[in-house]
Design an enzyme around this catalytic site. Structure first.
Site: not given
Ligand SMILES: Cc1ncc(COP(=O)(O)O)c(C=O)c1O
Length: 468
Positions: A138, A395-398
């Site tokens: 992100n 979502c692991f910032c993705n």
């Protein structure tokens, strides 16, 4: 009940080169004993690295034996701080084999801080372009807001299931869209923090040839792979040191080509960044190179610990680290997909490559019950917690990789984001409801520097316990 001894024999048979990494097991016993003393199964190396006791000792000794003052001066304690600060800066360049004539290092708070420096200062303008892969953190996605605000075009390149790689032929078509004479920036991760795909480094020169500046997000790559800036020449390289060697947190870097750096236009000035600033004259002059980008007082007590950490990694060697990660990831990938419920339904679905080739040490999956229905990733995390297993879910910032992996379409997202009650605010729970019970996240197990066979076996045994 599987026999752990024969499992290890089978593992060694499949991955004989693992034995060459014994040094890491020895180090784990001497420098990372707290992992085993606390019966920790740490499997979140893409989230953060783990530090050795020797790093702490060396850093504390440095602090105990010296008197450091604010570096922005020329008194003795200030000069002492400057000495270690600049030594660490030079060491970062040496570590990445970057020519100091060509590259500069800006210390930041983390990779996100480095990315923001590029985003806010890149000369995006109408006619210019920001091109990036769906697969991005992100903090790389966030740069698009600067591009939008200044009228540059923003284009995303999709990744394709099942491997979640970019189709190389289509990449050239996207790269052909640089506008001549304008500023065009192409951003991608050297390694995905979602699927762990290692994206090719030869894209850098292809993009340069097509008229792009290149931002290579190395945050997930450099903890286990060597980045040689004498071989590849990205313009901007953000990274976080805690991901590489665990300590200190709060320090990252933007390694930038000097030529590319001179293109950036800072939106403000701050203490430490100028040669001269005047109140009555309403004028300021930015300093050269990294000085213009380090706002205020740098973290001068902790930055010397970066050099200690880099030397620690060097003493282990990327060959050893990479070999170990390759073997352990391979073993996870050999075993997880084989697990089936009594009904024949598979226990997991892997998002990304299912072999250990051209990928790093994160394995991202979702779990399914014996009827083939997805199990909420939050439940998996809460169960793993009971076994003292540290893994990561969400979502692991993705979000781009997540949307592709989880099959969440543009239409579904548009419906969701245009609902009047979601105009200003959307909580994660609202979002889950909105995408109608689809998985909104996944489970990531990531191996790294100090992972051993027992860690991986503990996770496999946990997973086996979910079979019905
Ligand atoms: C690929 C990638 N880029 C950028 C970041 C951002 O790093 P930080 O949170 O340290 O700023 C991360 C963090 O997980 C990452 O994995």
């Amino acid at each position: 009940m599987p026999d752990p001894t024969s499992d290890f024999a089978a593992f060694l048979h499949a991955y004989p080169s693992f034995s060459n990494t014994q040094l890491i097991d020895d180090l784990r016993a001497s420098q990372y004993a707290r992992l085993d003393a606390g019966e920790h199964v740490y499997l979140d190396y893409t989230g953060g690295g783990i530090y050795a006791e020797s790093q702490l000792r060396q850093h504390q000794q440095l602090l105990r034996e010296n008197v450091f003052g604010n570096p922005h001066s020329s008194n003795p304690t200030s000069l002492a701080a400057t000495h270690f600060l600049e030594h660490a800066r030079a060491y970062v360049l040496k570590f990445f084999n970057a020519d100091p004539q060509e590259y500069d290092v800006i210390f930041t708070n983390n990779a996100s801080g480095a990315l923001k420096l590029v985003g806010e200062s890149y000369p995006f303008a109408k006619g210019g372009h920001y091109l990036l892969t769906f697969d991005n953190h992100n903090s790389v996605n966030g740069i698009r807001e600067f591009a939008h605000a200044r009228g540059a075009e923003v284009t995303y390149i999709p990744v394709a299931l099942p491997d979640m790689r970019v189709d190389t032929a289509s990449l050239d078509a996207y790269l052909a869209h640089a506008t001549a004479g304008a500023h065009n920036l192409f951003a991608y991760p050297a390694q995905s923090n979602f699927s762990s795909v290692i994206h090719p480094l030869d894209w850098i020169e292809r993009a340069h040839a097509a008229g792009w500046d290149v931002l290579l997000d190395a945050a997930a790559f450099v903890p286990t792979s060597r980045l040689n800036l004498n071989h590849v020449k990205p313009d901007f390289v953000p990274l976080s040191f805690y991901k590489m060697f665990g300590y200190p947190t709060g320090i990252g870097a933007l390694i930038a080509r000097r030529e590319a750096l001179s293109k950036l236009r800072r939106p403000w000035f701050a203490g430490g960044t100028i040669t001269v600033a005047s109140v009555q004259g309403d004028k300021y002059y930015l300093a050269d190179g990294h000085t213009a980008f380090e706002d205020g007082t740098p973290d001068y007590l902790n930055i010397p610990a970066v050099e200690i950490g880099l030397k620690h990694l060097e003493s282990i060697g990327y060959d050893n680290i990479g070999e170990r990660v390759h073997c352990l990831t391979g073993w996870l990938l050999d075993n997880l997909p084989k697990m089936k419920h009594s009904t024949g339904e598979p226990l997991v679905r892997v998002y990304g490559p299912t072999t250990a080739e051209k990928r790093g040490g994160a394995v991202t999956v979702n779990f399914f019950n014996k009827e083939g229905q997805a199990i909420d990733h939050r439940y998996i995390e809460s169960e793993a917690n009971k076994s003292n297993i540290s893994l990561r879910t969400g979502c692991f910032c993705n979000p781009g990789a997540g949307e592709i992996a989880l099959g969440i379409s543009r239409v579904e997202l548009d419906v969701c984001f245009t609902r009047p009650d979601h105009e200003q605010r959307l909580s994660l729970d609202d979002f889950r409801l909105c995408i109608d019970g689809k998985n909104s996240g996944a489970v990531r197990i990531s191996v790294g520097l100090m992972t051993n066979f027992n860690d991986v076996q503990a996770f496999l045994s946990f997973a086996r316990g979910l079979l019905a």
